[in-house]
Design an enzyme around this catalytic site. Sequence first.
Site, PDB file in Angstrom:
ATOM      1  N   GLY A 188       0.773  -1.350  -0.017  1.00 60.18           N
ATOM      2  CA  GLY A 188       0.117  -0.003   0.064  1.00 60.18           C
ATOM      3  C   GLY A 188       0.601   1.377  -0.084  1.00 60.18           C
TER       4      GLY A 188
ATOM      5  CD  GLU B  45       1.952   0.618   6.876  1.00 59.97           C
ATOM      6  OE1 GLU B  45       1.570   0.648   5.730  1.00 59.97           O
ATOM      7  OE2 GLU B  45       1.519   0.054   7.801  1.00 59.97           O
TER       8      GLU B  45
ATOM      9  CG  ASP C 162      -7.738   0.512  11.023  1.00 51.99           C
ATOM     10  OD1 ASP C 162      -8.591   1.530  11.327  1.00 51.99           O
ATOM     11  OD2 ASP C 162      -7.977  -0.414  10.611  1.00 51.99           O
TER      12      ASP C 162
ATOM     13  N   GLY D  50      -3.277   0.634  14.618  1.00 52.11           N
ATOM     14  CA  GLY D  50      -1.938   0.966  15.154  1.00 52.11           C
ATOM     15  C   GLY D  50      -1.016  -0.219  15.234  1.00 52.11           C
TER      16      GLY D  50
ATOM     17  CG  LEU E 119       3.330   3.315  12.464  1.00 53.05           C
ATOM     18  CD1 LEU E 119       3.526   2.787  11.210  1.00 53.05           C
ATOM     19  CD2 LEU E 119       2.564   4.378  12.552  1.00 53.05           C
TER      20      LEU E 119
HETATM   21  P1  5GP Z   1      -3.474  -1.428  11.591  1.00 55.45           P
HETATM   22  O1  5GP Z   1      -2.422  -2.210  11.802  1.00 55.45           O
HETATM   23  O2  5GP Z   1      -3.038  -0.020  11.901  1.00 55.45           O
HETATM   24  O3  5GP Z   1      -4.890  -1.679  12.009  1.00 55.45           O
HETATM   25  O4  5GP Z   1      -3.498  -1.530   9.949  1.00 55.45           O
HETATM   26  C1  5GP Z   1      -2.949  -1.094   9.134  1.00 55.45           C
HETATM   27  C2  5GP Z   1      -3.268  -1.831   7.736  1.00 55.45           C
HETATM   28  O5  5GP Z   1      -4.305  -2.002   7.506  1.00 55.45           O
HETATM   29  C3  5GP Z   1      -2.820  -0.958   6.712  1.00 55.45           C
HETATM   30  O6  5GP Z   1      -1.473  -0.834   6.181  1.00 55.45           O
HETATM   31  C4  5GP Z   1      -3.767  -1.358   5.486  1.00 55.45           C
HETATM   32  O7  5GP Z   1      -3.348  -2.527   4.781  1.00 55.45           O
HETATM   33  C5  5GP Z   1      -4.911  -2.029   6.325  1.00 55.45           C
HETATM   34  N1  5GP Z   1      -6.209  -1.045   6.272  1.00 55.45           N
HETATM   35  C6  5GP Z   1      -6.507  -0.171   7.386  1.00 55.45           C
HETATM   36  N2  5GP Z   1      -7.489   0.735   7.046  1.00 55.45           N
HETATM   37  C7  5GP Z   1      -7.849   0.280   5.662  1.00 55.45           C
HETATM   38  C8  5GP Z   1      -8.682   0.835   4.986  1.00 55.45           C
HETATM   39  O8  5GP Z   1      -9.676   1.753   5.131  1.00 55.45           O
HETATM   40  N3  5GP Z   1      -8.627   0.516   3.747  1.00 55.45           N
HETATM   41  C9  5GP Z   1      -7.694  -0.550   3.121  1.00 55.45           C
HETATM   42  N4  5GP Z   1      -7.644  -1.009   1.856  1.00 55.45           N
HETATM   43  N5  5GP Z   1      -6.731  -0.899   3.920  1.00 55.45           N
HETATM   44  C10 5GP Z   1      -6.855  -0.650   5.334  1.00 55.45           C
END
Ligand code: 5GP
Length: 179
Positions: A43, A98, A102, A104, A107
């Site tokens: 992404g 990144e 979302d 987190g 990260l």
């Molecule tokens: P986290 O670990 O912060 O929950 O997730 C991060 C990853 O979740 C991002 O790198 C992405 O791949 C995926 N992600 C989170 N929200 C979205 C969204 O709204 N759309 C898409 N396509 N991927 C998301």
Amino acid sequence: MKAHTISTLIPEQELKERIAQIAGQISSDYAGGKVKLLCVLKGGVFFACELAKLITVPVTIDFMQISSYGSGTMSSKKAVIRKEPDDVLEGQNVIVVEDIVDTGYTLAALKEYLESKKPESVKTCVLLDKPDRREADVCADYRGFEIPNVFVVGFGLDYDGQYRNLPYVGALDFDGITA
Ligand code: 5GP
């Protein structure tokens, strides 16, 4: 794939302008030095390329891939490194690039992994931030846009592998219900 529509959330021109601002900030923060952009696949690719073109200090680019999975409860996630960076990170000014933060967890796991590689510094740069969904205690150093809790596609972000190539960020909508 369920029937869906996509509505523009962040137009192409706004993305361009904001990315130019972030690149300007990075260029001034690292003036006299150099940076290694560590792009998180898949992404982060579009964002990292646009940033790299506009940063005025010397830039190198490397790539890594990570997946995080729920571990039964929503309170923790396990991160699996799918691809390690190729370059030596020791002594480097690393900026993780990144697409979105979302919950987190991704990260947080990335920062922990990178600290073990003994870089000179690690900062994080995300295009999009969904603060309402945060569970892990992380905050990106550079952040493009704060967005509401909607599922977004475009500019690197996919739905079922598609839409990464949209030049704007769109919100996915299933039958009138925003995902
Ligand atoms: P986290 O670990 O912060 O929950 O997730 C991060 C990853 O979740 C991002 O790198 C992405 O791949 C995926 N992600 C989170 N929200 C979205 C969204 O709204 N759309 C898409 N396509 N991927 C998301």
